[in-house]
Design an enzyme around this catalytic site. Structure first.
Site, mmCIF file in Angstrom:
data_model
loop_
_atom_site.group_PDB
_atom_site.id
_atom_site.type_symbol
_atom_site.label_atom_id
_atom_site.label_comp_id
_atom_site.label_asym_id
_atom_site.label_seq_id
_atom_site.Cartn_x
_atom_site.Cartn_y
_atom_site.Cartn_z
ATOM 1 C CB THR A 13 -0.881 -0.001 1.264
ATOM 2 O OG1 THR A 13 -1.605 -1.231 1.286
ATOM 3 C CG2 THR A 13 -1.841 1.172 1.245
ATOM 4 C CB THR A 222 15.358 1.567 -17.211
ATOM 5 O OG1 THR A 222 15.525 1.379 -15.799
ATOM 6 C CG2 THR A 222 14.658 0.346 -17.800
ATOM 7 C CG LEU A 223 20.005 4.565 -19.170
ATOM 8 C CD1 LEU A 223 20.759 4.766 -20.482
ATOM 9 C CD2 LEU A 223 20.974 4.580 -17.991
ATOM 10 C CB THR A 243 12.326 7.271 -24.438
ATOM 11 O OG1 THR A 243 10.910 7.199 -24.431
ATOM 12 C CG2 THR A 243 12.805 8.106 -23.259
ATOM 13 C CB THR A 252 6.394 6.833 -7.907
ATOM 14 O OG1 THR A 252 6.824 8.017 -7.260
ATOM 15 C CG2 THR A 252 6.465 5.661 -6.940
ATOM 16 N N GLY A 255 9.683 2.500 -13.840
ATOM 17 C CA GLY A 255 10.408 1.265 -14.153
ATOM 18 C C GLY A 255 9.472 0.064 -14.157
ATOM 19 C CG ASP A 256 7.477 -1.008 -10.702
ATOM 20 O OD1 ASP A 256 8.544 -1.643 -10.735
ATOM 21 O OD2 ASP A 256 7.048 -0.432 -9.676
ATOM 22 C CG ASN A 282 12.447 3.348 -23.679
ATOM 23 O OD1 ASN A 282 12.732 3.078 -22.513
ATOM 24 N ND2 ASN A 282 13.345 3.403 -24.654
HETATM 25 O O1 RIB Z 1 8.580 0.928 -7.959
HETATM 26 C C1 RIB Z 1 7.643 1.699 -7.277
HETATM 27 C C2 RIB Z 1 7.144 0.981 -6.076
HETATM 28 O O2 RIB Z 1 8.211 0.793 -5.190
HETATM 29 C C3 RIB Z 1 6.080 1.693 -5.285
HETATM 30 O O3 RIB Z 1 4.778 1.403 -5.707
HETATM 31 C C4 RIB Z 1 6.348 1.251 -3.859
HETATM 32 O O4 RIB Z 1 5.358 0.412 -3.367
HETATM 33 C C5 RIB Z 1 7.710 0.563 -3.909
HETATM 34 O O5 RIB Z 1 7.599 -0.791 -3.773
HETATM 35 NA NA NA Z 2 3.273 8.265 -12.509
#
Ligand code: RIB
Ligand code: NA
Length: 309
Positions: A13, A222-223, A243, A252, A255-256, A282
């Site tokens: 969370t 990744t950059l 890119t 935030t 990268g995910d 990218n």
């Molecule tokens: O990569 C971003 C994530 O890193 C965030 O959502 C946070 O939960 C951490 O795990």
């Molecule tokens: Na965002």
């Protein structure tokens, strides 16, 4: 049996405060906005792959608490199978305290909680999904032994593996490299893993080759605004994939978003060159940084140009 992307990883969370800057040690500052969101690198990656159109399953552990209940509903809302999402009485759902400054940079503390209780038994219960998937994705916000076991389980059954060593640990077991078809990390993680500094595309190419020599199939560094560098064992020269420039509201989870999109492409278009998958991923991640929040900013197939599919 028709799940194409399985993520074995974390749920957190996210407790997010937006502030003009990150506070110094011992300092209190006023922020301007607070919100709670669904995060955790594993879940974020799974959500991005699902929104691109992949059939996904998440293998994870949350607490038997409000945050855990809400998280399971969030997976369902995103069309993700919760057959291997378990709840425990013995720890709280993972939480991340996040501060985002006015230039979109962040600082994060995670308390993994229930995530650390995902182990061998849970992986065995999810085995059929893992070995029948097209792509398995792991990170390091759960017990590293569980990540490595999942990667091995996939690899032994010819399931493509993406490993994201985040957050990075300096003494990563060498088997993580051997079990990774694609080893994907950012600049700071690459620095921690190699002890080499990464401040340019040239540095990233050098570090990418160093990681590649540890026996993974390919490496992507990744950059951020500079895109990424792709190193493949079938290719001698690292390739810089630039890119498009965007104004960052909140980086935030960018990268995910990249890794979730990559997992989708690997599952959906297995013969597409990795460089092309990285170029497209990218562009997906670039959409995510332009809006505040993590999963709330991840685009769906309908929000993206058709050329990306
Ligand atoms: O990569 C971003 C994530 O890193 C965030 O959502 C946070 O939960 C951490 O795990
Ligand atoms: Na965002």
């Amino acid at each position: 049996a028709d799940v194409s992307v399985v993520v074995v990883g974390s749920c957190m969370t996210d407790l997010v405060s937006q502030a003009p800057r990150l506070p110094k040690a011992g300092e209190t500052i006023h922020g301007h906005k607070f919100f709670i969101g669904f995060g955790g690198k594993g879940a974020n990656q799974c959500v991005q792959a699902a929104r691109m159109g992949a059939k996904t399953a998440m293998v994870c552990k949350v607490g038997r608490d409000v945050f855990g209940n809400d998280y399971i509903q969030n997976f369902k809302n995103n069309g993700i199978s919760t057959a291997y999402v378990e709840q425990t009485e013995n720890a709280a759902t993972g939480a991340a305290s996040i501060i985002v400054n006015d230039t979109g940079e962040n600082a994060i503390v995670i308390v993994a909680g229930a995530n650390m209780l995902l182990g061998q038994e849970e992986l065995l219960r999810a085995q059929s999904a893992i070995v029948n998937a097209k792509v398995l994705v792991c990170q390091l916000e759960i017990n590293p032994d569980a990540s490595l076991q999942a990667l091995r389980m996939a690899k032994e059954n010819h399931v493509k593996t993406i490993f994201n060593p985040a957050p990075a640990i300096a003494d990563l077991h060498s088997d993580f490299y051997k079990a990774s078809d694609v080893f994907c990390c950012n600049e700071s993680e690459a620095e921690l893993l190699t002890g080499l500094s990464v401040t340019s595309v040239e540095d990233a190419s050098r570090v990418g080759l160093e990681l590649l020599h540890r026996s993974c199939g390919s490496v992507i560094i990744t950059l951020g605004p500079q895109g990424c560098v792709v190193c493949e064992s079938t290719n001698t020269a690292p390739k810089h994939i630039p890119t498009t420039a965007v104004t960052a509201a909140d980086t935030t989870g960018a990268g995910d978003s990249f890794i979730g999109a990559l997992a989708f492409y690997m599952a959906q278009y297995p013969t597409m060159p990795l460089e092309e998958m990285a170029r497209r991923a990218n562009l997906v991640a670039a959409v995510s940084v332009q809006t505040v929040g993590t999963q709330t900013s991840f685009p769906s197939q309908k929000d993206l140009p058709t050329e990306l599919f």
